[in-house]
Design an enzyme around this catalytic site. Structure first.
Site, mmCIF file in Angstrom:
data_model
loop_
_atom_site.group_PDB
_atom_site.id
_atom_site.type_symbol
_atom_site.label_atom_id
_atom_site.label_comp_id
_atom_site.label_asym_id
_atom_site.label_seq_id
_atom_site.Cartn_x
_atom_site.Cartn_y
_atom_site.Cartn_z
ATOM 1 N N TYR A 145 45.790 16.942 23.828
ATOM 2 C CA TYR A 145 46.776 17.983 23.528
ATOM 3 C C TYR A 145 48.133 17.538 24.051
ATOM 4 O O TYR A 145 48.248 17.062 25.178
ATOM 5 C CB TYR A 145 46.365 19.296 24.205
ATOM 6 C CG TYR A 145 47.341 20.433 23.997
ATOM 7 C CD1 TYR A 145 47.567 20.956 22.724
ATOM 8 C CD2 TYR A 145 48.027 20.989 25.079
ATOM 9 C CE1 TYR A 145 48.458 22.011 22.544
ATOM 10 C CE2 TYR A 145 48.916 22.046 24.899
ATOM 11 C CZ TYR A 145 49.128 22.548 23.631
ATOM 12 O OH TYR A 145 50.004 23.599 23.445
ATOM 13 N N ASP A 240 51.357 10.655 27.992
ATOM 14 C CA ASP A 240 51.667 12.070 28.194
ATOM 15 C C ASP A 240 51.071 12.467 29.542
ATOM 16 O O ASP A 240 49.871 12.753 29.648
ATOM 17 C CB ASP A 240 51.093 12.909 27.053
ATOM 18 C CG ASP A 240 51.374 14.403 27.244
ATOM 19 O OD1 ASP A 240 51.948 14.768 28.302
ATOM 20 O OD2 ASP A 240 51.017 15.179 26.346
ATOM 21 N N LYS A 268 54.581 20.670 33.971
ATOM 22 C CA LYS A 268 53.715 21.277 34.990
ATOM 23 C C LYS A 268 54.210 21.007 36.418
ATOM 24 O O LYS A 268 55.142 21.646 36.864
ATOM 25 C CB LYS A 268 52.264 20.843 34.746
ATOM 26 C CG LYS A 268 51.821 21.306 33.340
ATOM 27 C CD LYS A 268 50.355 21.269 33.028
ATOM 28 C CE LYS A 268 50.093 22.036 31.740
ATOM 29 N NZ LYS A 268 49.606 21.259 30.634
HETATM 30 C C1 LIG Z 1 50.239 21.395 29.149
HETATM 31 C C2 LIG Z 1 50.395 20.141 28.391
HETATM 32 C C3 LIG Z 1 51.411 19.959 27.440
HETATM 33 C C4 LIG Z 1 52.312 21.081 27.015
HETATM 34 O O1 LIG Z 1 53.128 21.527 28.028
HETATM 35 P P1 LIG Z 1 53.806 23.009 27.870
HETATM 36 O O2 LIG Z 1 54.685 23.099 29.081
HETATM 37 O O3 LIG Z 1 52.669 23.963 27.847
HETATM 38 O O4 LIG Z 1 54.560 22.993 26.608
HETATM 39 C C5 LIG Z 1 51.570 18.724 26.874
HETATM 40 N N1 LIG Z 1 50.766 17.705 27.208
HETATM 41 C C6 LIG Z 1 49.770 17.824 28.102
HETATM 42 C C7 LIG Z 1 48.928 16.650 28.439
HETATM 43 C C8 LIG Z 1 49.536 19.046 28.717
HETATM 44 O O5 LIG Z 1 48.526 19.182 29.569
#
Ligand SMILES: *Cc1c(COP(=O)(O)O)cnc(C)c1O
Length: 429
Positions: A145, A240, A268
């Site tokens: 994701y 990511d 995060k």
């Molecule tokens: C949470 C997450 C996102 C998205 O971040 P948001 O602040 O919710 O838009 C993208 N990539 C990874 C790996 C994530 O865990």
């Protein structure tokens, strides 16, 4: 434990005016059934709901709270920033302090741009990668994701997996026609894709430890193949690290595994609980970003003073206190205990853990890719989840999510969690 009647009324009210009563589907208990718990406040490793129940928190706002809720240094920093104003739309010196902390910590990042969410970070990173290479094709992996970016919302993990919608209406085919979806950890498939499309691939984006189909660990061969194929074909390798950054090591998965991508996305933890994301990488790539280069990307609230203060305090505290060895040890202990409890209850299971992120899968096989993760026994997970919730343990409300430990969790917390899990698992075994 009190009944959760106030949460029930709050949810009924919310559903009248907010789709599904929640501002992000991962909170809706869609995968486990029942009513989401409405939170009154958080303190250290605990959440308190509006009915007065206390929970030991293994979600940590889905990742940011590695220091626990309301860490005094973070709260003080935000309060001090509040005294100076909430937004200026002009540069502040503090933004450089945060950028320097990130550049020092994350091996691949020479320059960094702050944004407001992980989604914004990945969306911007792939735009820059496309602008840098002059190519369109992007490669992602099933079950990873990367936020709700149109072109990345294909077989996109957790939220989407839980709800059984592998892709989303509202994303035109045109947005995903340049997205190639491969299987995680499958080196031959990756080699095949590069053989066929190598000179058209702008970037490969992945979670270097997956958190969004439950925790899935990359093989060394997979990471090495990614690095060498991208180098060979002039494609941008994007880690990511929105979840893994400052989580699996201070410098993220790239520090932990010793594989350096070309670009990295963060979110995060980098905001310490305020809305922050960031993307960065090699200087020659980042110099394509406006106003130095032609790739446009902007944000009214980017580098927001409150968020920046929260990010600095969080990163500086992590740097000073280095909670990582303790987090690793406690997480290992917890995972060993959970595994033993599941074993004793005669339940098919496997546990994946990297640093302070882990998942107990109700799956007989080690989960190496989405194809395996999809075989999880989600019905069993629901019973485990509710059993734990009723005993005061707040776990992610989906089998396809990572659990997080914080530096505020104690050895006694972990022991108590194992004992609770023993009871719950023996009841469902
Ligand atoms: C949470 C997450 C996102 C998205 O971040 P948001 O602040 O919710 O838009 C993208 N990539 C990874 C790996 C994530 O865990």
């Amino acid at each position: 434990m009190n009944a959760r009647t106030k949460s029930q009324s709050a949810f009924d009210r919310a559903k009248q005016v907010i789709p599904g009563g929640v501002n992000s589907p991962a909170r809706a208990f869609g995968g486990v059934g029942g009513t989401p718990v409405f939170i009154a406040r958080g303190e250290r490793q605990f959440l308190y709901d509006i009915d007065g129940n206390r929970y030991l928190d293994y979600v940590g706002s889905w990742g940011p709270h590695i220091l626990g809720h309301r860490h005094p240094k973070v709260i003080t920093a935000i309060q001090e920033a509040l005294e100076t104003g909430t937004s200026f739309g002009a540069p502040t010196e503090q933004e450089s302090v945060l950028a320097e902390l990130i550049v020092d910590a994350v091996p691949s990042i020479e320059k960094v741009r702050m944004v407001n969410s992980g989604t914004e970070a990945t969306m911007s990173a792939i735009r820059v990668a496309r602008g840098f290479t002059g190519r369109d094709l992007i490669v992602k992996f099933a079950g990873c994701y990367h936020g709700h970016v149109d072109s990345l919302l294909v077989q996109a993990g957790s939220g989407a997996l839980t709800l059984g919608t592998p892709s989303s209406p509202g994303v035109p085919e045109g947005c995903t026609k340049d997205t190639l979806v491969l299987s995680y950890n499958k080196v031959e498939e990756l080699q095949g894709a590069f053989r066929q499309h190598g000179d058209k691939i702008a970037c490969v984006i992945l979670e270097p430890v997956v958190g969004n189909m439950g925790v899935v660990v990359p093989t060394e061969a997979f990471l090495q193949a990614l690095r060498s194929l991208c180098t060979e074909h002039g494609s941008v390798l994007i880690f990511d690290e929105v979840m893994t950054g400052f989580r699996v090591a201070f410098g993220g998965a790239q520090e932990r595994f010793g594989v350096t991508p070309d670009m990295t996305t963060l979110g995060k933890i980098v905001g310490g609980g305020l809305p922050v994301g960031a993307y960065g990488g090699r200087q020659d790539i980042m110099d394509k970003v406006s106003p130095v280069g032609p790739v446009y990307q902007a944000g009214t609230l980017s580098g927001n003073p409150l968020a920046t203060a929260s990010g600095i305090a969080t990163l500086q505290t992590l740097k000073d206190e280095n909670p990582y060895p303790q987090l690793e040890e406690l997480s290992r202990k917890l995972c060993a205990g959970l595994s033993d409890a599941a074993q004793q209850a005669g339940l098919d299971h496997t546990v994946a853990q990297v640093g302070s992120m882990f998942t107990l899968f109700f799956n007989p096989d080690p989960v190496t890719s989405y194809a395996v993760s999809a075989k999880n026994n989600t019905e069993r997970f629901s019973r485990y989840f509710h059993g734990m919730l009723n005993r005061g343990y707040y776990l992610p409300c989906s089998q396809f999510e990572a659990n997080f430990l914080s530096a505020a969790h104690t050895d006694e917390d972990v022991q108590a969690t194992i004992e609770a899990a023993r009871e719950v698992l023996s009841e469902i075994g």
